[in-house]
Design a protein around this motif. Structure first.
Motif, PDB file in Angstrom:
ATOM      1  N   GLN A 110       0.284  -1.272   0.374  1.00 20.59           N
ATOM      2  CA  GLN A 110       0.175   0.215  -0.188  1.00 20.59           C
ATOM      3  C   GLN A 110       1.136   1.245  -0.310  1.00 20.59           C
ATOM      4  N   LEU A 111       0.361   1.948   0.404  1.00 20.89           N
ATOM      5  CA  LEU A 111       0.874   3.513   0.365  1.00 20.89           C
ATOM      6  C   LEU A 111       0.262   4.436   1.296  1.00 20.89           C
ATOM      7  N   SER A 112       1.188   5.036   1.538  1.00 28.23           N
ATOM      8  CA  SER A 112       0.622   6.213   3.074  1.00 28.23           C
ATOM      9  C   SER A 112       1.002   7.670   2.845  1.00 28.23           C
ATOM     10  N   VAL A 113       0.080   8.191   4.014  1.00 26.20           N
ATOM     11  CA  VAL A 113       0.217   9.461   4.122  1.00 26.20           C
ATOM     12  C   VAL A 113       0.129   9.664   5.826  1.00 26.20           C
ATOM     13  N   PHE A 114       0.733  10.326   5.823  1.00 24.68           N
ATOM     14  CA  PHE A 114       0.672  10.993   7.663  1.00 24.68           C
ATOM     15  C   PHE A 114       0.294  12.776   7.130  1.00 24.68           C
ATOM     16  N   TYR A 115      -0.840  12.557   8.558  1.00 27.56           N
ATOM     17  CA  TYR A 115      -1.273  14.349   8.080  1.00 27.56           C
ATOM     18  C   TYR A 115      -1.243  14.987   9.145  1.00 27.56           C
ATOM     19  N   THR A 116      -1.145  16.011  10.131  1.00 21.97           N
ATOM     20  CA  THR A 116      -2.007  16.925  10.623  1.00 21.97           C
ATOM     21  C   THR A 116      -3.702  17.171  10.923  1.00 21.97           C
ATOM     22  N   ASN A 117      -4.338  15.979  11.607  1.00 26.87           N
ATOM     23  CA  ASN A 117      -5.707  15.815  12.427  1.00 26.87           C
ATOM     24  C   ASN A 117      -5.778  17.435  13.207  1.00 26.87           C
ATOM     25  N   VAL A 118      -6.822  18.120  12.979  1.00 26.52           N
ATOM     26  CA  VAL A 118      -7.048  19.870  13.500  1.00 26.52           C
ATOM     27  C   VAL A 118      -8.032  18.996  13.892  1.00 26.52           C
ATOM     28  N   ASP A 119      -8.620  19.643  15.257  1.00 28.06           N
ATOM     29  CA  ASP A 119     -10.555  19.082  15.483  1.00 28.06           C
ATOM     30  C   ASP A 119     -10.607  20.656  16.132  1.00 28.06           C
ATOM     31  N   ALA A 120      -9.794  21.428  16.320  1.00 24.66           N
ATOM     32  CA  ALA A 120     -10.308  22.836  16.941  1.00 24.66           C
ATOM     33  C   ALA A 120      -9.053  23.515  16.736  1.00 24.66           C
ATOM     34  N   LEU A 121      -9.503  24.782  15.981  1.00 23.69           N
ATOM     35  CA  LEU A 121      -9.023  26.008  15.658  1.00 23.69           C
ATOM     36  C   LEU A 121      -7.546  26.684  16.466  1.00 23.69           C
ATOM     37  N   PRO A 122      -6.825  27.672  16.706  1.00 26.55           N
ATOM     38  CA  PRO A 122      -6.337  28.326  17.172  1.00 26.55           C
ATOM     39  C   PRO A 122      -7.434  29.331  17.621  1.00 26.55           C
ATOM     40  N   LEU A 123      -7.545  30.249  18.611  1.00 30.10           N
ATOM     41  CA  LEU A 123      -7.773  31.505  18.614  1.00 30.10           C
ATOM     42  C   LEU A 123      -7.385  32.443  18.208  1.00 30.10           C
ATOM     43  N   HIS A 124      -6.164  32.642  17.882  1.00 29.35           N
ATOM     44  CA  HIS A 124      -5.649  33.612  16.952  1.00 29.35           C
ATOM     45  C   HIS A 124      -4.134  33.112  16.413  1.00 29.35           C
ATOM     46  N   PHE A 173       6.753  14.426   9.673  1.00 32.74           N
ATOM     47  CA  PHE A 173       7.837  13.826   8.853  1.00 32.74           C
ATOM     48  C   PHE A 173       8.946  12.966   9.068  1.00 32.74           C
ATOM     49  N   LEU A 174       8.450  11.344   8.325  1.00 32.14           N
ATOM     50  CA  LEU A 174       9.286  10.725   8.911  1.00 32.14           C
ATOM     51  C   LEU A 174      10.347  10.082   8.038  1.00 32.14           C
ATOM     52  N   GLU A 187      22.383   0.135  16.155  1.00 33.35           N
ATOM     53  CA  GLU A 187      22.278   0.326  14.612  1.00 33.35           C
ATOM     54  C   GLU A 187      21.842   0.103  13.103  1.00 33.35           C
ATOM     55  N   ASP A 188      21.873   0.594  12.572  1.00 34.79           N
ATOM     56  CA  ASP A 188      20.693   1.273  11.451  1.00 34.79           C
ATOM     57  C   ASP A 188      19.465   0.019  11.732  1.00 34.79           C
ATOM     58  N   GLY A 189      18.099   1.356  10.245  1.00 30.84           N
ATOM     59  CA  GLY A 189      17.230   0.193  10.509  1.00 30.84           C
ATOM     60  C   GLY A 189      15.681   1.255  11.135  1.00 30.84           C
ATOM     61  N   ARG A 190      16.023   2.145  12.297  1.00 28.15           N
ATOM     62  CA  ARG A 190      14.835   2.357  11.937  1.00 28.15           C
ATOM     63  C   ARG A 190      13.953   3.802  12.047  1.00 28.15           C
ATOM     64  N   LEU A 191      13.193   3.854  12.163  1.00 30.94           N
ATOM     65  CA  LEU A 191      12.242   4.806  11.633  1.00 30.94           C
ATOM     66  C   LEU A 191      12.759   6.181  12.697  1.00 30.94           C
ATOM     67  N   TYR A 192      12.805   7.510  12.276  1.00 28.86           N
ATOM     68  CA  TYR A 192      12.584   8.566  13.116  1.00 28.86           C
ATOM     69  C   TYR A 192      11.696   9.439  11.896  1.00 28.86           C
ATOM     70  N   GLY A 193      10.579  10.097  13.480  1.00 28.19           N
ATOM     71  CA  GLY A 193       9.247  11.311  12.905  1.00 28.19           C
ATOM     72  C   GLY A 193       9.323  12.263  13.515  1.00 28.19           C
ATOM     73  N   LEU A 194       9.349  13.704  12.816  1.00 33.54           N
ATOM     74  CA  LEU A 194       9.210  14.781  13.433  1.00 33.54           C
ATOM     75  C   LEU A 194       8.102  15.619  13.676  1.00 33.54           C
ATOM     76  N   ILE A 195       7.498  16.178  14.479  1.00 32.08           N
ATOM     77  CA  ILE A 195       6.677  17.102  14.216  1.00 32.08           C
ATOM     78  C   ILE A 195       6.623  18.554  15.255  1.00 32.08           C
TER      79      ILE A 195
END
Length: 568
Positions: A110-124, A173-174, A187-195
């Motif tokens: 398959q293909l995957s996409v990760f995204y930011t889900n937002v259920d409340a916007l900033p006040l400003h 970002f992954l 050892e190599d082989g891990r994945l890293y994510g940034l928020i």
């Protein structure tokens, strides 16, 4: 009627039309590039983008989706309907920026996409930042990207790490990061994510996660990355302001000539306003944003890993923002960015009916230079966008982040409309009427007696309307002068500028090499494969002159103008 109005009430400066070879949504508002990637099974590049199809304004943001076989010609999945929409309780307020992964969540075909889900916007959205409710979600495709289904595991992350008050928590970002494995003694082989985000009253941050390659829903928080204070400028005038809150942070490992450096690409909010020339009182104000890069090595500090920064700069000194990268199948790192459109007021944007586009795709690489004895006006160790790798008897080897237009853009060149070599005069007429979609390649010999060299674009016969792209060697600066690009009182026409120097060697001063991409109202300037500046110029489509001028001693080694082919 004045120069900027036509009888239908539509301003003449909007008559230039949609960009011809820059990526743009089918209609409406678009901003950040999202989830760029490559599917080896179909040979297709994927690119998503934040999209509001029914308005010229940002609202209830979704993801559009397009595919390409060459990174130039794109097919949109739908001209009307977003590929991923805010239709769940956890993402009801928007689908923000994210990333692509070429497998399913547990290695499925398959293909995957990760995204930011937002259920409340900033006040400003302005200082002091009040964050919304942002988390991490994922959608997968079992038909090679034709349809996308949100995972039952969503949201993967529903909130920021415990015991933190953050200013933002978004833009995943992954990727694999062998240098991080090594820095952790693993050892190599891990994945890293940034928020990306920041910690309130502490400073901008990006949050580092270890991600299980066998189960991409498992993100384990490690610690913050880029622990810097508010409004930090690691390179002084040679780089950007990291502001209060980071966005769209990516990590890269780049190598050349035996050197390897880790590079962080990030956007920042809340930086101090950029210095600009006076602009019209009625024009929109500029939002302080910086598209920065930082380069160095990973080092352990008190049990955590951070970037020991050795050089820093700007991915773009103009309006390109929200950079997002992916690995080309041949190993190159390709960056997409959003060319912001905030010089027009709302009425003008509504008249256009579309807002925003992406810059041309760019390659990022580690650029190294041998035999360097200095810069034009600064000492080499003062130019903090360069790292001095070694020095012997006053001669250096230096490195910086290389930034250049993707090579494939050369295939879009059409007819060559002008060519000159070895011109030593003060003024050179290039075209009275250039196409609205064109590009210029120029190489100049610069001396210590050069005051400035300029390429004038979109200019009238008497230059009363003009945009001037000028290199000032003694100031070590490139400026896009926009003050005469339009006379309307409600269009922002401040200068765009950034520091740029040339390197000295025993053989003399390196030539200045400029590439200028013109596409209707979009201008992108590249210099010596390490400087870029994207901006917009709203000039009547009938005004299309191009010329060159100099002050002081300088010579055109070669200069060419080409029409550019449309890609959409």
């Amino acid at each position: 009627m004045g120069d900027n109005q036509i009888s239908a009430g539509r301003p003449a400066y909007l008559s230039a039309g949609r960009p011809a070879y820059h990526f743009i949504a089918p209609k409406g508002w678009m901003n950040d590039p999202c989830a760029p990637g490559y599917d080896v099974k179909t040979g297709l590049y994927h690119l998503f983008y934040q999209w509001t199809p029914l308005s010229h304004r940002w609202d209830k943001i979704s993801w559009g989706h397009a595919t390409s076989k060459d990174l130039l010609h794109w097919s949109h999945a739908s001209p009307e309907t977003p590929a991923i929409q805010p239709d769940q309780d956890y993402d009801r307020e928007g689908i923000f920026t994210g990333c692509f992964w070429p497998t399913g969540l547990r290695g499925e075909d398959q293909l995957s996409v990760f995204y930011t889900n937002v259920d409340a916007l900033p006040l400003h959205w302005t200082l002091p930042y009040t964050r919304g409710c942002e988390g991490l979600a994922v959608a997968v495709s079992s038909d090679r990207g034709q349809t996308w289904i949100k995972s039952d595991a969503n949201p993967i992350l529903s909130e920021e790490p415990a015991d933190m008050v953050v200013t933002g928590f978004r833009d995943p970002f992954l990727a694999a990061w062998p240098a991080m494995d090594s820095a952790r003694g693993l050892e190599d082989g891990r994945l890293y994510g940034l928020i990306s985000g920041g910690i309130k009253d502490v400073g901008p941050r990006t949050f580092l996660y270890e991600v299980d390659p066998a189960d991409l829903t498992q993100w384990k928080y490690l610690h913050p990355l880029l622990r810097v204070p508010t409004n930090h400028r690691p390179a002084g005038r040679w780089g950007g302001d990291l502001g209060v809150n980071l966005e769209c942070t990516n990590f890269l490992s780049l190598a050349a000539d035996g050197a390897e450096r880790q590079v962080i690409i990030t956007g920042s909010e809340g930086g101090k306003p950029r210095p600009t020339a006076p602009t019209q009182k009625e024009a929109p104000e500029r939002t302080p944003r910086y598209a920065s890069w930082l380069m160095g090595t990973l080092e352990e500090r008190a049990g955590e890993i951070d970037l020991a920064t050795s050089a820093s700069g700007m991915v773009d000194w103009g309006d390109l923002y929200a950079g997002n990268t992916f690995k080309h199948p041949d190993g190159r790192t390709v960056l997409w960015g959003w060319v912001i459109e905030e010089c027009l007021n709302d009425a003008a944007l509504e008249a256009k009916s579309w807002t925003g586009c992406l810059g041309v795709p760019r390659e990022l690489f580690l650029a190294t230079y041998d035999g360097v004895t200095g810069a034009l006006a600064s000492k080499m160790d003062e130019v903090r966008s360069f790292e001095v790798l070694s020095t012997s008897d006053g001669v250096c080897t230096v490195a910086t982040l290389g930034i250049r237009p993707l090579t494939e853009l050369g295939s879009l060149r059409g007819e060559q409309l002008f060519h000159a070599e070895f011109f030593d005069g003060d003024r050179l007429a290039i075209a009275d009427a250039s196409p609205l979609a064109c590009m210029i390649n120029a190489t100049f010999d610069i001396t210590d007696d050069t005051d400035e060299v300029s390429i004038h674009v979109r200019h009238s016969g008497d230059y009363s309307t003009a945009t001037r792209i000028t290199f000032y060697p003694k100031r070590e600066t490139i400026v896009v002068h926009r003050d005469a690009s339009n006379g309307a009182s409600d269009i922002a026409t401040y200068d765009e500028e950034g520091p740029m120097t040339l390197l000295r060697t025993d053989g003399g001063i390196e030539p200045l090499r400029l590439q200028v991409f013109l596409d209707h109202d979009v201008i992108e300037v590249f210099a010596n494969d390490r400087f870029s500046l994207a901006t917009r110029v709203y000039t009547s489509s009938e005004i299309t002159g191009v010329s060159y001028t100099r002050k002081g001693a300088a010579r055109v080694e070669e200069l060419g103008l080409w029409a550019m082919k449309a890609t959409q």
